[in-house]
Design a protein around this motif. Sequence first.
Motif, PDB file in Angstrom:
ATOM      1  N   LEU A   1      -1.957  -6.423   6.594  1.00 53.13           N
ATOM      2  CA  LEU A   1      -1.327  -6.513   5.284  1.00 53.13           C
ATOM      3  C   LEU A   1      -0.950  -7.943   4.913  1.00 53.13           C
ATOM      4  CD1 LEU A   1      -1.320  -3.462   5.796  1.00 53.13           C
ATOM      5  CD2 LEU A   1       0.907  -3.336   4.670  1.00 53.13           C
ATOM      6  N   ASP A   2      -0.812  -8.830   5.905  1.00 50.90           N
ATOM      7  CA  ASP A   2      -0.557 -10.239   5.604  1.00 50.90           C
ATOM      8  C   ASP A   2      -1.715 -10.848   4.831  1.00 50.90           C
ATOM      9  OD1 ASP A   2       1.761  -9.939   6.985  1.00 50.90           O
ATOM     10  OD2 ASP A   2       1.185 -11.154   8.716  1.00 50.90           O
ATOM     11  N   LEU A   3      -2.903 -10.292   5.043  1.00 51.02           N
ATOM     12  CA  LEU A   3      -4.095 -10.781   4.346  1.00 51.02           C
ATOM     13  C   LEU A   3      -4.503  -9.841   3.203  1.00 51.02           C
ATOM     14  CD1 LEU A   3      -6.203 -11.948   7.412  1.00 51.02           C
ATOM     15  CD2 LEU A   3      -4.958 -13.377   5.782  1.00 51.02           C
TER      16      LEU A   3
ATOM     17  N   GLY B   1     -11.622   1.047  10.591  1.00 52.68           N
ATOM     18  CA  GLY B   1     -12.232   1.356  11.880  1.00 52.68           C
ATOM     19  C   GLY B   1     -11.428   2.297  12.746  1.00 52.68           C
ATOM     20  N   GLY B   2     -10.500   3.056  12.151  1.00 50.87           N
ATOM     21  CA  GLY B   2      -9.665   3.954  12.945  1.00 50.87           C
ATOM     22  C   GLY B   2      -8.468   3.260  13.573  1.00 50.87           C
ATOM     23  N   HIS B   3      -8.161   2.045  13.115  1.00 43.70           N
ATOM     24  CA  HIS B   3      -7.072   1.263  13.712  1.00 43.70           C
ATOM     25  C   HIS B   3      -5.750   2.017  13.696  1.00 43.70           C
ATOM     26  CE1 HIS B   3      -4.962  -2.528  14.771  1.00 43.70           C
ATOM     27  NE2 HIS B   3      -3.996  -1.991  14.054  1.00 43.70           N
ATOM     28  N   LEU B   4      -5.382   2.586  12.554  1.00 45.70           N
ATOM     29  CA  LEU B   4      -4.091   3.273  12.446  1.00 45.70           C
ATOM     30  C   LEU B   4      -4.040   4.483  13.377  1.00 45.70           C
ATOM     31  CD1 LEU B   4      -3.618   3.142   8.573  1.00 45.70           C
ATOM     32  CD2 LEU B   4      -2.485   1.713  10.284  1.00 45.70           C
TER      33      LEU B   4
ATOM     34  N   MET C   1       4.583  -2.052  13.208  1.00 47.26           N
ATOM     35  CA  MET C   1       3.623  -3.120  13.449  1.00 47.26           C
ATOM     36  C   MET C   1       2.751  -3.404  12.231  1.00 47.26           C
ATOM     37  SD  MET C   1       2.453  -2.360  17.389  1.00 47.26           S
ATOM     38  CE  MET C   1       1.619  -3.950  17.568  1.00 47.26           C
ATOM     39  N   VAL C   2       2.308  -2.353  11.538  1.00 52.68           N
ATOM     40  CA  VAL C   2       1.374  -2.549  10.429  1.00 52.68           C
ATOM     41  C   VAL C   2       2.103  -2.781   9.105  1.00 52.68           C
ATOM     42  CG1 VAL C   2      -0.501  -1.523   9.098  1.00 52.68           C
ATOM     43  CG2 VAL C   2      -0.429  -1.225  11.573  1.00 52.68           C
TER      44      VAL C   2
END
Length: 259
Positions: A135-137, A143-146, A161-162
């Motif tokens: 989210l900073d960008l 890709g299934g990160h969450l 974290m996110v």
Amino acid sequence: MSTRTEGSADGLVRLTVEDGVGHLVLDDPARRNALSKRMSDDLAQAVDAALGLGARALVLSARPPVFCAGGSLDGLLERSTPLAEAYAGMTRLWEAPVPTIAAVGGPTVGAGVSLPLVCDVVVTTPAARFAPRFLDLAIHPGGGHLWHLARRVGPQGAAAMVLCGDALDGEEAVRHGLAWRCVPEADLLPTASRLARRAADRSGPLVRRTKQSLRQGVALSDVSAAAAVELAAQEWSVGRPEFTEAVRRVRAVVAEQRA
């Protein structure tokens, strides 16, 4: 001892297979091992090559000081590659039928955090830093990160974290379930390699079947359904010659101790 190396000299992932353990090293330090499409493709090819060479466990590490700086910003801005094609490396790691161990000894950022997340076991050091920073960008995780992150640190941890930009160092990663062990830098690769070799020394079919059952069981919400998955696998295992031989060895040891 048998050692074999696969890959071209200009590849971004170095591969060595030794005694059944495939060692995959992200090797683009000039770009902080950023997860470009080329890096991702090379990683996918390295996983396939390691399995083709008979690797029964995989260790993923990176040439320091940064483990992975995340997705390639140039590639994201140019939109020259469909986003769905950027995840080949992590997808192949996640789908690998053998145990996978990540050795994280430095910062890993954004999509780079997904690489250890898709591995079965993570070993890290106090100098490591896990920082999603999507989210900073102003970009949504992909890709299934969450999904992977929430499975490790829980929904609240993933939100912290996110959504809130919190980051974990190596020791905090262990406390929150993102990593298994935090060790001094000198012990990082030996520890990861030792875990991989223990897995590689066991029956290959049994390890693969157990990993499969573990994945299936975690996805189930009913213990009876999970027990049924394990029962089918256990019945399969006791019918294999490896089980008969293991029982024979145990009985021989017991008989010797009683003599």
